[in-house]
Design a protein around this motif. Structure first.
Motif, PDB file in Angstrom:
ATOM      1  N   UNK A  46       1.472  11.162 -12.010  1.00 22.98           N
ATOM      2  CA  UNK A  46       1.758  10.298 -10.867  1.00 22.98           C
ATOM      3  C   UNK A  46       0.928   9.026 -10.897  1.00 22.98           C
ATOM      4  N   UNK A  47      -0.341   9.164 -11.223  1.00 21.31           N
ATOM      5  CA  UNK A  47      -1.222   8.000 -11.238  1.00 21.31           C
ATOM      6  C   UNK A  47      -0.868   7.078 -12.407  1.00 21.31           C
ATOM      7  N   UNK A  48      -0.553   7.660 -13.566  1.00 22.17           N
ATOM      8  CA  UNK A  48      -0.208   6.859 -14.736  1.00 22.17           C
ATOM      9  C   UNK A  48       1.091   6.089 -14.506  1.00 22.17           C
ATOM     10  N   UNK A  51       1.965   4.394  -8.241  1.00 18.47           N
ATOM     11  CA  UNK A  51       2.348   4.886  -6.917  1.00 18.47           C
ATOM     12  C   UNK A  51       3.100   3.803  -6.149  1.00 18.47           C
ATOM     13  N   UNK A  52       4.023   3.129  -6.838  1.00 17.38           N
ATOM     14  CA  UNK A  52       4.728   2.022  -6.206  1.00 17.38           C
ATOM     15  C   UNK A  52       5.807   2.490  -5.224  1.00 17.38           C
ATOM     16  N   UNK A  53       6.480   3.590  -5.529  1.00 21.74           N
ATOM     17  CA  UNK A  53       7.581   4.011  -4.660  1.00 21.74           C
ATOM     18  C   UNK A  53       7.069   4.925  -3.553  1.00 21.74           C
ATOM     19  N   UNK A  54       7.832   4.973  -2.495  1.00 18.43           N
ATOM     20  CA  UNK A  54       7.478   5.828  -1.362  1.00 18.43           C
ATOM     21  C   UNK A  54       7.482   7.293  -1.780  1.00 18.43           C
ATOM     22  N   UNK A  55       8.430   7.679  -2.618  1.00 12.58           N
ATOM     23  CA  UNK A  55       8.521   9.065  -3.070  1.00 12.58           C
ATOM     24  C   UNK A  55       7.295   9.518  -3.837  1.00 12.58           C
ATOM     25  N   UNK A  56       6.787   8.668  -4.720  1.00 11.85           N
ATOM     26  CA  UNK A  56       5.593   9.048  -5.479  1.00 11.85           C
ATOM     27  C   UNK A  56       4.356   9.089  -4.591  1.00 11.85           C
ATOM     28  N   UNK A  57       4.309   8.202  -3.602  1.00 11.83           N
ATOM     29  CA  UNK A  57       3.177   8.251  -2.662  1.00 11.83           C
ATOM     30  C   UNK A  57       3.208   9.530  -1.841  1.00 11.83           C
ATOM     31  N   UNK A  58       4.399   9.937  -1.385  1.00 10.44           N
ATOM     32  CA  UNK A  58       4.519  11.194  -0.641  1.00 10.44           C
ATOM     33  C   UNK A  58       4.168  12.389  -1.532  1.00 10.44           C
ATOM     34  N   UNK A  59       4.630  12.354  -2.771  1.00  8.48           N
ATOM     35  CA  UNK A  59       4.315  13.440  -3.698  1.00  8.48           C
ATOM     36  C   UNK A  59       2.809  13.530  -3.925  1.00  8.48           C
ATOM     37  N   UNK A  60       2.153  12.386  -4.077  1.00 10.23           N
ATOM     38  CA  UNK A  60       0.712  12.358  -4.279  1.00 10.23           C
ATOM     39  C   UNK A  60      -0.020  12.897  -3.046  1.00 10.23           C
ATOM     40  N   UNK A  61       0.416  12.467  -1.873  1.00  9.74           N
ATOM     41  CA  UNK A  61      -0.201  12.952  -0.628  1.00  9.74           C
ATOM     42  C   UNK A  61       0.012  14.462  -0.473  1.00  9.74           C
ATOM     43  N   UNK A  62       1.191  14.946  -0.832  1.00 12.12           N
ATOM     44  CA  UNK A  62       1.468  16.381  -0.761  1.00 12.12           C
ATOM     45  C   UNK A  62       0.572  17.146  -1.727  1.00 12.12           C
TER      46      UNK A  62
END
Length: 80
Positions: A46-48, A51-62
């Motif tokens: 995810x970090x590589x 985290x530009x999209x909302x989906x990846x940010x939500x996945x990271x937060x989850x």
């Protein structure tokens, strides 16, 4: 004391099933411990990728939230 519905609390019911809870405690702690070890490896893609999209940010937060839960649940695994 009579078995009145108002006196039937979740904690009392849990106390009645303490043996079942004790049997599940060890495997749940093990799952939490090993999950706490494995979850950080999921952060890397995810970090590589960014985290530009909302989906990846939500996945990271989850993943962060799951990691915190796993740390709390698995903290007593093999503590002896």
């Amino acid at each position: 004391m009579t078995n009145h519905p108002l006196h039937d609390t979740p904690l009392r019911r849990l106390g009645e099933h303490a043996e079942g809870v004790a049997l599940l405690r060890r495997p749940i702690e093990a799952l939490g411990f090993w999950s706490a070890i494995a979850l950080p490896f999921l952060y890397v893609p995810l970090v590589v990728s960014g985290l530009q999209t909302t989906g990846t940010r939500y996945a990271f937060a989850l993943l962060i939230a799951l990691h915190v839960v796993a740390l709390v649940v698995g903290r007593e695994y093999n503590a002896d």
